[in-house]
Design an enzyme around this catalytic site. Sequence first.
Site, PDB file in Angstrom:
ATOM      1  N   ARG A 209     -36.700  67.731  76.227  1.00 32.06           N
ATOM      2  CA  ARG A 209     -35.517  67.387  75.436  1.00 32.06           C
ATOM      3  C   ARG A 209     -35.549  65.899  75.121  1.00 32.06           C
ATOM      4  O   ARG A 209     -35.980  65.086  75.943  1.00 32.06           O
ATOM      5  CB  ARG A 209     -34.227  67.701  76.207  1.00 32.06           C
ATOM      6  CG  ARG A 209     -33.834  69.169  76.213  1.00 32.06           C
ATOM      7  CD  ARG A 209     -33.358  69.650  74.843  1.00 32.06           C
ATOM      8  NE  ARG A 209     -32.895  71.022  74.854  1.00 32.06           N
ATOM      9  CZ  ARG A 209     -33.632  72.086  74.515  1.00 32.06           C
ATOM     10  NH1 ARG A 209     -34.875  71.934  74.134  1.00 32.06           N
ATOM     11  NH2 ARG A 209     -33.113  73.298  74.528  1.00 32.06           N
TER      12      ARG A 209
ATOM     13  N   HIS B 124     -39.010  69.596  66.613  1.00 28.88           N
ATOM     14  CA  HIS B 124     -38.442  70.496  67.628  1.00 28.88           C
ATOM     15  C   HIS B 124     -38.815  71.959  67.338  1.00 28.88           C
ATOM     16  O   HIS B 124     -37.937  72.797  67.118  1.00 28.88           O
ATOM     17  CB  HIS B 124     -36.913  70.352  67.709  1.00 28.88           C
ATOM     18  CG  HIS B 124     -36.351  70.953  68.974  1.00 28.88           C
ATOM     19  ND1 HIS B 124     -35.264  70.429  69.637  1.00 28.88           N
ATOM     20  CD2 HIS B 124     -36.728  72.036  69.700  1.00 28.88           C
ATOM     21  CE1 HIS B 124     -35.005  71.160  70.704  1.00 28.88           C
ATOM     22  NE2 HIS B 124     -35.883  72.164  70.761  1.00 28.88           N
TER      23      HIS B 124
END
Length: 314
Positions: free
Chosen positions: A229, A277
């Site tokens: 993350r 992502h």
Amino acid sequence: MALLYLINSWSVAEWTEAMRRLAPDLDIRTWPEIGNQADITYSVAWLPPANVLRSLPNLKVIFSLGAGVDAILKDPTLPDDVPIARVNEPDLTMRMTEYVVLQVLMHHRQQRRMDESQRQRRWDSFATHSASAMSVGIMGLGVLGSDAARKLASLGFKVAGWSRSRKSIPGVECFAGPQEFDSFLERTDILVSLLPHTPETTGIINRDLIARLSRKGPFGAPILINAGRGKQQVESDILAALDSGALHAATLDVFETEPLPEASPFWSHPKVTVTPHMAADSDPDTISAYVLRQIRRHQAGEPVENIVDRSRGY
Ligand code: NDP
Ligand code: OXD
């Protein structure tokens, strides 16, 4: 019994259509047209708007569409007593392993250098090194990290992993807890993060961590791959380390702010590979089938799998 889709930043229609194909009789609702709140027993959520989940009196399970649940846990109005289930599915795991192996090999075999040479029509034949010369360290030895570790070890890399609790994975050196973090970092030439975002992992990839990584590898400075993350990385520290040579290169799939702002220096940095992502994207058909299996289990009185431990935050 109704299933409510409460998803932000994903295409709701794509997901509800996938579920309808699998379960045409399921009563599917989408926010904000939820109808009678008392009908909703299950919800699929990602960045849910505040106060919605807590307004559902018969909600039994909240499903994440990904392996991470930070996008759900950040809702300060989340009901305390409703379990949250996350994705643990071989298709997602394999996608992440593909990504990690791809990026490790890309750095190890200096693919970017070869791309640049090709652009310049330059026959730049250089000496390479063996995989066993490269120590890869994976932060997070959970479902994703342990699979990537096994596959990298099978390619001949020296692989280690670090987690909260001790693991035992053949061919992988396993470190655990804060007391073994230094030893893990010291032997690591390529650091991969597959950690969840929690208060403990926020900002963990910073100047201090980078300084503790190995400098004994073939490139003389470490390489970072973050597919965990973005909130785990201090981006100004990474940029400074790349510019000073404290970091050899980086692959970043996740960012402090997503989408990555156009003005970010990462886009054009010669040592950085940016991906949006999508290291392991959730396939609507596969993940909907997984969610449906869990709903069927719940309806049959069996435990829903992969329930998040809220006290750990993942
Ligand atoms: P798991 O819960 O299976 O594994 C998490 C691992 O991190 C565990 O080994 C855990 O240790 C370890 N960990 C957590 N906190 C700490 C800590 N403070 N110190 C040391 N180790 C810690 O998750 P997954 O492997 O399924 O997924 C990991 C993450 O990958 C997700 O949370 C998500 O953020 C990210 N992800 C990113 C995607 C992308 O496309 N970029 C796609 C999918 C996931 P222990 O085993 O001891 O509990
Ligand atoms: C996930 C993600 O958590 O896609 O699965 O980031």
